[in-house]
Design a protein around this motif. Structure first.
Motif, PDB file in Angstrom:
ATOM      1  N   GLY A  48       0.713  -1.131   0.012  1.00  0.00           N
ATOM      2  CA  GLY A  48      -0.039  -0.055  -0.078  1.00  0.00           C
ATOM      3  C   GLY A  48       0.796   1.245  -0.058  1.00  0.00           C
ATOM      4  O   GLY A  48       0.276   2.406  -0.454  1.00  0.00           O
ATOM      5  N   THR A  49       2.015   1.181   0.436  1.00  0.00           N
ATOM      6  CA  THR A  49       2.763   2.244   0.658  1.00  0.00           C
ATOM      7  C   THR A  49       3.419   2.882  -0.679  1.00  0.00           C
ATOM      8  O   THR A  49       3.463   3.706  -1.145  1.00  0.00           O
ATOM      9  CB  THR A  49       4.177   1.974   1.536  1.00  0.00           C
ATOM     10  N   ILE A  50       3.422   1.786  -1.532  1.00  0.00           N
ATOM     11  CA  ILE A  50       4.143   1.846  -2.774  1.00  0.00           C
ATOM     12  C   ILE A  50       2.964   2.682  -3.632  1.00  0.00           C
ATOM     13  O   ILE A  50       3.392   3.742  -4.372  1.00  0.00           O
ATOM     14  CB  ILE A  50       4.324   0.463  -3.602  1.00  0.00           C
ATOM     15  N   PHE A  51       1.576   2.435  -3.573  1.00  0.00           N
ATOM     16  CA  PHE A  51       0.596   2.854  -4.338  1.00  0.00           C
ATOM     17  C   PHE A  51       0.389   4.357  -3.583  1.00  0.00           C
ATOM     18  O   PHE A  51      -0.098   5.127  -4.550  1.00  0.00           O
ATOM     19  CB  PHE A  51      -0.579   1.961  -4.359  1.00  0.00           C
ATOM     20  N   ARG A  52       0.610   4.523  -2.501  1.00  0.00           N
ATOM     21  CA  ARG A  52       0.094   5.862  -1.864  1.00  0.00           C
ATOM     22  C   ARG A  52       1.473   6.771  -2.401  1.00  0.00           C
ATOM     23  O   ARG A  52       0.987   8.071  -2.743  1.00  0.00           O
ATOM     24  CB  ARG A  52       0.194   5.624  -0.449  1.00  0.00           C
ATOM     25  N   ALA A  53       2.576   6.258  -2.742  1.00  0.00           N
ATOM     26  CA  ALA A  53       3.854   7.147  -3.039  1.00  0.00           C
ATOM     27  C   ALA A  53       3.779   7.217  -4.518  1.00  0.00           C
ATOM     28  O   ALA A  53       4.269   8.511  -5.036  1.00  0.00           O
ATOM     29  CB  ALA A  53       5.179   6.590  -2.668  1.00  0.00           C
ATOM     30  N   PHE A  54       3.363   6.563  -5.525  1.00  0.00           N
ATOM     31  CA  PHE A  54       3.488   6.658  -6.730  1.00  0.00           C
ATOM     32  C   PHE A  54       2.079   6.439  -7.345  1.00  0.00           C
ATOM     33  O   PHE A  54       2.079   6.967  -8.804  1.00  0.00           O
ATOM     34  CB  PHE A  54       4.449   5.348  -7.325  1.00  0.00           C
ATOM     35  N   GLY A  55       0.964   5.965  -6.930  1.00  0.00           N
ATOM     36  CA  GLY A  55      -0.267   5.846  -7.568  1.00  0.00           C
ATOM     37  C   GLY A  55      -0.365   4.424  -8.198  1.00  0.00           C
ATOM     38  O   GLY A  55      -1.451   3.991  -8.085  1.00  0.00           O
ATOM     39  N   ASP A  56       0.485   4.148  -8.925  1.00  0.00           N
ATOM     40  CA  ASP A  56       0.503   2.745  -9.726  1.00  0.00           C
ATOM     41  C   ASP A  56       1.819   2.252  -9.901  1.00  0.00           C
ATOM     42  O   ASP A  56       2.789   2.972  -9.820  1.00  0.00           O
ATOM     43  CB  ASP A  56      -0.466   2.879 -10.828  1.00  0.00           C
ATOM     44  N   LYS A  57       2.143   1.004 -10.250  1.00  0.00           N
ATOM     45  CA  LYS A  57       3.445   0.450 -10.234  1.00  0.00           C
ATOM     46  C   LYS A  57       4.020   1.123 -11.637  1.00  0.00           C
ATOM     47  O   LYS A  57       5.291   1.018 -11.697  1.00  0.00           O
ATOM     48  CB  LYS A  57       3.244  -1.054 -10.659  1.00  0.00           C
TER      49      LYS A  57
END
Length: 212
Positions: A48-57
């Motif tokens: 979830g931290t990844i998606f909060r930081a960048f929106g998507d992969k």
């Protein structure tokens, strides 16, 4: 009494940079098929931290590729070469830095496949910087530093391309000798004149061809 202080949380930019640094080796190994789970494990964060930081992969992958292909670190490294170094050492340093740069680019491009995102264009900047590095030795060179810079760049790029060098890799020292002395030359004073006998022979041969 000293109170324990909790570590300050990372800013959004710091967290993004940390995640990008973690994903770059995964991209080289897995390409665009790297999963968000693999990224999270490498970065020691929740998915979830990844998606909060960048929106998507895909946004994260694009940011990682752009950082990896950013030419600025190489520009800085070339400019930091000590101007007091002997010419031979400068050439070795330039070739080493250029090969590292282009080898890493080819690895990343091969891994990600397809179209890559645009990156700052540095094709003409690197030779200009190399020419500045070589300028103090201009009197020793057979061509102006600007042309020598392009020769060094061409050799560095070609020696970094895997398909051109499979089974016949050249070391930095070997490439430096090619740049400095060619394939049949030797380290001599470039301003040394030809011996009289050799000069006379060459002139006579030229005249004979003209009269024939």
């Amino acid at each position: 009494m000293v109170q324990n202080r909790r570590a300050q949380p990372l800013s959004v930019e710091e967290r993004q940079s940390m995640i990008i640094d973690a994903v770059i080796p995964l991209l080289i190994e897995h390409g665009r098929s790297v999963t968000s789970k693999q990224i999270a494990e490498a970065a020691c964060v929740a998915e979830g931290t990844i998606f909060r930081a960048f929106g998507d992969k895909d946004t994260l992958v694009t940011a990682a590729i752009e950082k990896y292909l950013d030419p600025e670190p190489l520009r800085q490294a070339l400019r930091s070469i000590d101007p007091a170094l002997p010419l031979e050492n400068k050439v070795r340093a330039i070739i080493y830095l250029m090969r590292e740069r282009f080898s890493s680019m080819f690895r990343m491009i091969a891994a990600i496949g397809g179209e890559r995102p645009p990156v700052p264009h540095a094709r003409h900047e690197f030779p200009a910087i190399i020419a500045e590095v070589l300028a103090p030795e201009a009197a020793m060179l057979n061509w102006p530093p600007e042309r020598v810079a392009h020769i060094v760049r061409m050799i560095s790029v070609a020696s970094s391309f895997p398909a051109l060098n499979e089974g016949m890799e050249f070391s930095v020292d070997e490439l430096a000798r090619v740049v400095l002395y060619g394939i049949a030359g030797k380290p001599v004073d470039p301003h040394e004149t030809l011996p009289p006998a050799l000069s006379t022979t060459a002139t006579a041969t030229s005249e004979d061809r003209t009269c024939s």
